[in-house]
Design an enzyme around this catalytic site. Structure first.
Site, PDB file in Angstrom:
ATOM      1  N   ASN A   1       2.147  52.826  -5.303  1.00  0.00           N
ATOM      2  CA  ASN A   1       3.068  51.728  -5.861  1.00  0.00           C
ATOM      3  C   ASN A   1       4.442  51.994  -5.570  1.00  0.00           C
ATOM      4  O   ASN A   1       5.018  53.003  -6.139  1.00  0.00           O
ATOM      5  CB  ASN A   1       2.678  51.922  -7.603  1.00  0.00           C
ATOM      6  CG  ASN A   1       3.650  51.157  -8.480  1.00  0.00           C
ATOM      7  OD1 ASN A   1       4.336  50.492  -7.900  1.00  0.00           O
ATOM      8  ND2 ASN A   1       3.389  50.989  -9.655  1.00  0.00           N
TER       9      ASN A   1
ATOM     10  N   ARG B   1      -0.233  48.521  -4.839  1.00  0.00           N
ATOM     11  CA  ARG B   1       0.233  47.497  -6.072  1.00  0.00           C
ATOM     12  C   ARG B   1       1.248  46.585  -5.171  1.00  0.00           C
ATOM     13  O   ARG B   1       2.290  47.240  -4.597  1.00  0.00           O
ATOM     14  CB  ARG B   1       0.677  48.230  -7.058  1.00  0.00           C
ATOM     15  CG  ARG B   1       1.316  47.240  -7.909  1.00  0.00           C
ATOM     16  CD  ARG B   1       2.343  47.867  -8.950  1.00  0.00           C
ATOM     17  NE  ARG B   1       2.520  47.042 -10.181  1.00  0.00           N
ATOM     18  CZ  ARG B   1       3.864  46.728 -10.740  1.00  0.00           C
ATOM     19  NH1 ARG B   1       4.659  47.933 -10.302  1.00  0.00           N
ATOM     20  NH2 ARG B   1       3.994  45.752 -11.630  1.00  0.00           N
TER      21      ARG B   1
ATOM     22  N   HIS C   1       1.650  41.810 -14.641  1.00  0.00           N
ATOM     23  CA  HIS C   1       0.816  42.983 -15.293  1.00  0.00           C
ATOM     24  C   HIS C   1      -0.742  42.499 -15.253  1.00  0.00           C
ATOM     25  O   HIS C   1      -1.435  43.049 -15.935  1.00  0.00           O
ATOM     26  CB  HIS C   1       0.996  42.849 -16.860  1.00  0.00           C
ATOM     27  CG  HIS C   1       2.249  43.528 -17.343  1.00  0.00           C
ATOM     28  ND1 HIS C   1       2.876  43.526 -18.577  1.00  0.00           N
ATOM     29  CD2 HIS C   1       3.180  44.676 -16.577  1.00  0.00           C
ATOM     30  CE1 HIS C   1       3.999  44.333 -18.513  1.00  0.00           C
ATOM     31  NE2 HIS C   1       3.990  45.015 -17.391  1.00  0.00           N
TER      32      HIS C   1
ATOM     33  N   ARG D   1      14.336  43.976 -21.734  1.00  0.00           N
ATOM     34  CA  ARG D   1      14.573  42.424 -21.528  1.00  0.00           C
ATOM     35  C   ARG D   1      14.167  41.747 -22.711  1.00  0.00           C
ATOM     36  O   ARG D   1      13.431  42.131 -23.666  1.00  0.00           O
ATOM     37  CB  ARG D   1      13.155  42.312 -20.710  1.00  0.00           C
ATOM     38  CG  ARG D   1      13.366  42.807 -19.178  1.00  0.00           C
ATOM     39  CD  ARG D   1      12.261  42.258 -18.440  1.00  0.00           C
ATOM     40  NE  ARG D   1      11.715  43.528 -17.542  1.00  0.00           N
ATOM     41  CZ  ARG D   1      10.552  43.840 -17.010  1.00  0.00           C
ATOM     42  NH1 ARG D   1       9.430  43.081 -17.319  1.00  0.00           N
ATOM     43  NH2 ARG D   1      10.477  44.737 -16.187  1.00  0.00           N
TER      44      ARG D   1
ATOM     45  N   GLU E   1      -4.220  51.140 -14.060  1.00  0.00           N
ATOM     46  CA  GLU E   1      -4.160  50.419 -12.871  1.00  0.00           C
ATOM     47  C   GLU E   1      -4.528  50.751 -11.562  1.00  0.00           C
ATOM     48  O   GLU E   1      -5.044  50.270 -10.859  1.00  0.00           O
ATOM     49  CB  GLU E   1      -2.778  49.605 -12.988  1.00  0.00           C
ATOM     50  CG  GLU E   1      -2.283  49.026 -14.312  1.00  0.00           C
ATOM     51  CD  GLU E   1      -0.676  48.587 -14.375  1.00  0.00           C
ATOM     52  OE1 GLU E   1      -0.389  47.845 -13.690  1.00  0.00           O
ATOM     53  OE2 GLU E   1      -0.142  49.234 -15.129  1.00  0.00           O
TER      54      GLU E   1
END
Ligand code: ADP
Length: 413
Positions: free
Chosen positions: A7, A98, A188, A249, A395
């Site tokens: 990743n 990823r 996601h 965010r 993940e």
């Protein structure tokens, strides 16, 4: 098969080495041989690695780019210190990456070919902060391991390609979608898919029977409505900025605010967008931190009003999304929590799910409190019609498994 999972971010490279195959996938006995993070790539990089003994080791090395970082980690993975048992590069059989944005081109993971890297490159326009680094990771792995080692791309957006038009379109002039691809993509996806898959494993339900709302609450946060194993709506949109309140965010906001802030504060639109991405959310409201753990401590120890307010906003937005999805799906079987906050903060879970008795969901306080630190299970009361679960996301494991399946299918292994 030994799969190296990568990743690659702007200055960070996360990796795992997973030993998996069809039997291990079926019996959920995949083995994590090593994992780690390389930070501050481009300078004196800080490397934290854990081999099969699980003990964290730190190294410092000058790694000028992702290529150097991948070289370093491949050398480490095949060294005696790692305890992986891998002795040469040939022991790494495949690489799973990823990749954040696959646009409308990829509805599932794919073996990487020159055509695939070309599309990932095209998508840089949509994900300028992520796709270039993901690509750099792909090129670095090709260089370190050679073209003979198959590589697979697993996209954050792929799982949401099942969204129906009415869920992925914005109500703006349709040609803007046709001409420029302005639509909701969702992110996601690997996490939501991983959680839904594990939930099925834990409950023994078939894919077709599952109707759940998954909440990935980490630094980034998103909700996903999953029916019959497919994502039918999700809270992130064109970018990961839309939806829930996150660490830094804003999530949903009236777009008219952008120009207004720009004018009042003398900022450009890109600067306002950066403000919504990096200075807002929990950090913006509290004025203290984007970290939920610190915020909870602040609220407890100093009764800080704005820390409490940030937590309240966070939970309120999550509640509203659950309510909306329950209506959109015509009810669900379970609300499933994952991510750093979802897996470790019983208070936040309880606050989000307070007063859901109308929907048939009551939180069992004792069970809820016990589900921390990677534990999985149900925390709604026995008689709840709508259940509440914690299912830790994994993940990397999903990336390793996708890689193994795709490579085995294409080589007939
Ligand atoms: P990312 O989205 O970057 O993968 P994580 O899933 O690790 O992030 O989630 C990070 C968030 O989880 C942070 O806000 C952190 O404070 C929060 N978190 C981790 N542990 C706890 C805890 N024990 N209590 C509350 N929040 C926690």
């Amino acid at each position: 098969m030994h799969v190296l999972v990568l990743n690659a971010g702007s200055a960070t490279l996360k990796f795992q080495v997973v030993h998996t195959d069809a039997d291990r996938i079926a019996s959920n006995t995949d083995q994590k041989l090593a994992r780690g993070t390389i930070e501050r790539i481009g300078g004196e990089s800080v490397i934290t690695v854990r081999g099969s003994d699980g003990v964290a080791r730190r190294h410092v090395a000058p790694l000028r780019d992702v290529r150097a970082a991948v070289e370093w980690l491949v050398a480490w993975c095949t060294s005696a210190e790692s305890g992986t048992g891998l002795t040469s590069r040939a022991d790494l059989h495949a690489v799973g990456h990823r990749v954040v944005h696959g646009g409308e081109s990829f509805a599932r993971s794919v073996r990487i070919t020159p055509e695939v890297t070309r599309v990932i490159e095209e998508m840089i326009e949509f994900a300028p902060l992520h796709n270039p680094h993901n690509l750099a990771g792909i090129h670095a792995a090709q260089r370190a391991l050679g073209d003979g080692v198959p590589q697979v791309a697993v996209f954050d957006t792929a799982f949401h390609q099942t969204l129906p038009e009415h869920a992925y379109l914005y109500a703006i002039p349709y040609p803007l979608y046709r001409r420029h691809g302005v639509r909701r993509y969702g992110f996601h996806g690997t996490s939501h898919r991983s959680v839904a898959y594990r939930y099925r494993g834990l409950t023994g339900k078939d894919k077709g029977d599952v109707r759940i709302i998954t909440l990935h609450l980490g630094n980034g946060c998103s909700a996903c409505a999953i029916v019959g194993g497919e994502s039918i709506d999700t809270s992130m949109g064109f970018t990961p900025l839309e939806g829930l309140v996150m660490g830094s965010r804003s999530g949903d906001i009236d777009p008219a605010v952008l120009d207004y802030i720009a004018t009042k504060e003398g900022l450009s639109l890109p600067q306002v967008e950066a403000l919504l991405n990096t200075q807002s959310g929990l950090l913006g409201i509290s004025g203290l931190t984007n970290d939920m753990r610190d915020l909870l401590a602040e609220a407890d120890e100093h009764d800080d009003r704005r820390a409490k307010l940030a937590i309240q906003l966070f939970c309120w937005r999550a509640r509203k999304y659950i309510g909306a999805y329950l209506a959109a799906m015509g009810g669900a079987d379970a609300i499933v929590f994952a991510g750093g906050i979802g897996e470790n903060a019983p208070r936040i879970r309880a606050e989000i799910l307070a007063d859901f008795a109308w929907a048939g969901l009551r939180v069992d306080a004792v069970r809820n409190a016990a589900l921390i630190g990677g534990a999985e299970g149900r925390f709604s009361t026995e008689d709840s019609r709508l259940e509440a679960w914690v299912v830790p996301t994994d993940e990397e494991l999903l990336i390793a498994r996708d890689t193994c399946r795709i490579v085995s299918a294409s080589t007939g292994a």
